[in-house]
Each structure stands twice: as structure tokens, then as C-alpha cells.
Scaffold this active site. Structure first.
Site, PDB file in Angstrom:
ATOM      1  N   SER A   1       2.430  -4.976   6.546  1.00 22.74           N
ATOM      2  CA  SER A   1       3.584  -4.158   6.163  1.00 22.74           C
ATOM      3  C   SER A   1       4.890  -4.788   6.648  1.00 22.74           C
ATOM      4  O   SER A   1       5.912  -4.706   5.972  1.00 22.74           O
ATOM      5  CB  SER A   1       3.436  -2.737   6.698  1.00 22.74           C
ATOM      6  OG  SER A   1       3.175  -2.758   8.070  1.00 22.74           O
TER       7      SER A   1
ATOM      8  N   HIS B   1       5.912  -7.118   4.202  1.00 16.49           N
ATOM      9  CA  HIS B   1       6.431  -6.475   2.990  1.00 16.49           C
ATOM     10  C   HIS B   1       7.822  -5.867   3.194  1.00 16.49           C
ATOM     11  O   HIS B   1       8.388  -5.299   2.270  1.00 16.49           O
ATOM     12  CB  HIS B   1       5.442  -5.413   2.498  1.00 16.49           C
ATOM     13  CG  HIS B   1       4.202  -6.015   1.932  1.00 16.49           C
ATOM     14  ND1 HIS B   1       2.979  -5.377   1.952  1.00 16.49           N
ATOM     15  CD2 HIS B   1       3.979  -7.222   1.345  1.00 16.49           C
ATOM     16  CE1 HIS B   1       2.077  -6.161   1.408  1.00 16.49           C
ATOM     17  NE2 HIS B   1       2.648  -7.277   1.030  1.00 16.49           N
TER      18      HIS B   1
HETATM   19 ZN   LIG Z   1      -0.113  -2.216  10.445  1.00 19.57          ZN
END
Ligand SMILES: [Zn+2]
Ligand SMILES: [Zn+2]
Length: 392
Positions: free
Chosen positions: A67, A70
Site C-alpha cells: 500500500s 501505491h
Molecule cells: Zn500493509
């Protein structure tokens, strides 16, 4: 102190229906439809002071997650790629361990010097799902490193109820530094444990297990499958480096899914009986589920961990004929998950240390996240206080 701060412009896409709640709270439910032009920079941030039930931790190790990558990568319109709940500016980082350096007045379970790892999900304990025992589905959730300050920082303040002691790992390894590194792997490992053991109910020792995708959560799934007594573990992964890591933590067979037909491979390995337990940790279920369907043992279980905002073709006839079940899983809190993962690591039965492939200082956190975009590493760690003594 210093922290890796993500800021971005609140600029909802014209077709995104912004809710009243999002306008009031400044939180985006679907981050990649709202946050544009992200900037990441290690900069000054106020030192946290502990609230009455909080402890302040000197962060010792914090893992770079998919994440975080991202947030760094954007689409062609400069929106972040991360699709979940977010509020900026904040400090990123949510897979971590630290040493308690200050305690609030009402703290009763921790003292200065304790070694802990921490849940990322700040569940409220008051909403209906929390009260029913489902903290992973809290409707008032805050998330460390997503909506409130995380752990790519010198210090972080968290409620004592989200902390779990890892002293037993240090005792076993005889090394605090190593315990902090393994402690930082606890959060992603708990995501794997919650999915495989809590949600899907696990498998019987001897059962055959497939894992699709061996990023850090898939690697944790391989390690857990080994610790839980799988008969055969087969992993599918496109990165050659990660295939090697999968072998190191327990995979018997690894394949590049572009070079084989995974369903056929699993039927061959099981001599036509199929695999009992299948894990989707690749985030491409539209490609993976049809392969799993070709190799369902009678009573097979399929568990979805990877996130993908798309419909998946599923042939339910094969689930009927093979008496199979599919499970959705998210989160890592509750259900004894953190203490059981810590026990497995402290006992030596789960050793994921080979998956730690790079280490950075706090000042180099942006470089660490940039490195993760090559998708060749297992787990990259940032170690903000490598040589720091307890804060007085
Ligand atoms: Zn994570
Ligand atoms: Zn709740």
C-alpha cells in the site's frame, strides 16, 4: 522528530460521488478517486505526547507495504493508486515494532522499556461489528499510516490496547534487534493467519496448499502453511527473486504462472486428487480463481486475501461437484491472532527472517519505497532509531 509525510491534493474525480461523511471528516473512502499529486518527504513533525491510555514508542523497525508503494505510484492523471480509506497529510508506515519510551497516566499493561508490535487497525470497540466480536469490520475504523500518523517516524503514540509484547521473541533469539525486525513482520503475518486460520478455518496436517502470489503476505502464508503441517506447498509467483524466497520459507514447488498452467500443475502434483487449500494473495483473482477451480480437492477451501476491485468469473458448478467453499478475508485484529503469531515466531516454528531483503534508515524512507516498486524484494525495513537510546 522526523517522519515520512504524505501529502496530496483533495481533488475528487468528476464522476466520484463524494459522501457527506467524506466532506465532513476529510477522509476519502476510495483514496484513488480523491487524492491527487502525492508528495512524500521525510520532514519535521511534532513529537507525540501520550494520551492517558497511550504509550509512546521509539519505532525500531517498520516494513514497506504494497500500500505504501501505491501511494508513491500514480495513474496517468496523477491520482494515488491506493483504493482504500485515507486522510492526508499523515505519516505513512503501519507494519512495525518499537520500544515503549513514555506511558500515559492510565496505562496499566505496559512500562517503559517494553518491546511491542502494534495492530494497524484502530478499531473503536463501540460499533455493532466491534461489539459482536468482529473488529476487522469496525465501522469507525482509523488506520495507522493511512488516516492517522504511522510509524515511518522516530516516535508514535498508540493506545496500549493495540500493543502486543514481543519480549518472548527477543528471549528466544537472544537479540533485541532481530526481535524488532521479526516483530515488524507480525502485522502482515497476522493478515495471513486471519485469512487462513480464522476465516477459512485452516486445513488438516497433510493437506495440500497452493499460494498464488508471494509478496510479503503470500510469503507469510507459505510459512504458516509449513508451520501448520501442509503435505505439499506449491507457490505461483512471477518474480524470480520472490520464488526463491518462497522456497526459503517452505514452498516445495515454485512456478512462474506465465510459464505453466497452474491448475494442471496442481492436478499433477496431487495425482489427480486436487489441492485442499488455495490462497489468493496476488490480487488478480480473475486470473487465479479459474486455475484454482481446475484443482479443487473434495472439501477444498479457497481464501481471498489479495484486493482487487473487479468482478471475477467463478464456475460454481465446480464448487458444488467438489463440495468446495470460498472465503473472503480482511484485517488482522481480534480472534487471538496477534498472540498466536508471536507464539509461533517465539517458538521458532515460524521463521520468516529470510524474507527481509533490505534495510534503510529513516532519512532514506522514500528510497526504500521506490525500491519496493521493483517488486523483487520480500520485505524492506526502515529502522528509524537504530542506535537511539530510550528518550528521557
Ligand atoms: Zn500493509
Ligand atoms: Zn468499531
Amino acid at each position: 522528530m522526523k517522519g515520512l509525510v504524505l501529502d496530496a491534493k483533495w481533488d475528487p474525480r468528476p464522476d466520484y460521488p463524494l459522501s457527506e461523511w467524506e466532506k465532513q471528516t476529510g477522509k476519502a473512502i476510495t483514496g484513488n478517486s480523491v487524492w491527487r499529486y502525492p508528495t512524500l518527504e521525510v520532514r519535521d513533525w511534532p513529537d507525540p505526547e501520550p494520551g492517558p491510555q497511550e504509550v509512546v514508542l521509539a519505532v525500531q523497525a517498520c516494513g514497506v507495504c504494497g500500500s505504501d508503494m501505491h501511494f508513491y505510484e500514480t495513474d496517468e492523471e496523477h491520482y494515488i493508486l491506493y483504493p482504500g480509506l485515507t486522510k492526508f497529510p499523515t505519516i505513512l508506515g503501519h507494519e512495525f515494532s518499537g520500544k515503549v519510551v513514555a506511558t500515559g497516566k492510565a496505562v496499566t499493561t505496559l512500562k517503559v522499556g517494553d518491546m511491542v508490535t502494534v495492530e494497524e487497525m484502530i478499531w473503536c470497540g463501540r460499533c455493532i461489528p466491534c461489539r459482536n466480536g468482529y473488529p476487522n469490520h469496525c465501522t469507525n475504523l482509523e488506520e495507522l499510516g493511512f488516516t492517522i500518523p504511522g510509524a515511518f517516524a522516530n516516535y508514535i503514540a498508540v493506545d496500549e490496547k493495540f500493543c502486543w509484547k514481543i519480549d518472548a521473541i527477543a528471549e528466544r533469539l537472544g537479540s533485541e534487534e532481530k526481535a524488532y525486525e521479526l516483530g515488524a513482520l507480525t502485522e502482515p503475518t497476522c493478515v495471513a493467519y486471519n485469512a487462513m486460520i480464522e476465516r477459512a478455518g485452516g486445513f488438516r496436517p497433510g493437506h495440500y496448499v497452493s499460494v498464488f502470489g508471494t509478496g510479503s503476505i503470500g510469503l507469510a502464508c507459505v510459512g504458516l502453511a509449513r508451520a501448520a503441517g501442509a503435505g505439499i506447498i506449491a507457490a505461483f509467483e512471477i518474480s524470480p527473486q520472490r520464488r526463491e524466497l518462497a522456497k526459503l520459507v517452505g514452498a516445495d514447488y515454485v512456478y512462474d504462472p506465465r510459464e505453466v498452467n497452474p491448475g494442471d500443475v496442481l492436478m499433477e502434483l496431487s495425482k489427480g486428487e486436487g489441492f485442499n487449500f488455495h490462497v489468493e494473495a496476488a490480487g488478480v483473482p480473475h486470473l487465479v480463481i479459474p486455475e484454482m477451480e481446475k484443482a479443487l480437492a473434495i472439501n477444498a477451501k479457497v481464501v481471498q486475501i489479495g484486493r482487487a476491485a473487479q468482478r471475477v468469473p467463478m464456475y460454481l458448478e465446480s464448487f458444488q461437484v467438489r463440495r468446495a467453499q470460498a472465503f473472503g478475508a480482511q484485517g488482522h485484529s481480534g480472534h487471538e491472532t496477534f498472540p498466536n503469531v508471536i507464539r509461533l515466531v517465539a517458538s521458532g516454528r515460524l521463521d520468516l527472517s529470510p524474507i527481509i531483503t533490505s534495510r534503510y534508515g529513516l532519512a532514506q524512507t522514500v528510497d526504500a519505497i521506490a525500491k519496493s516498486t521493483t517488486r523483487a524484494d520480500g520485505k524492506i525495513l526502515v529502522k528509524p532509531n537504530y542506535k537511539l537510546e530510550i528518550r528521557s
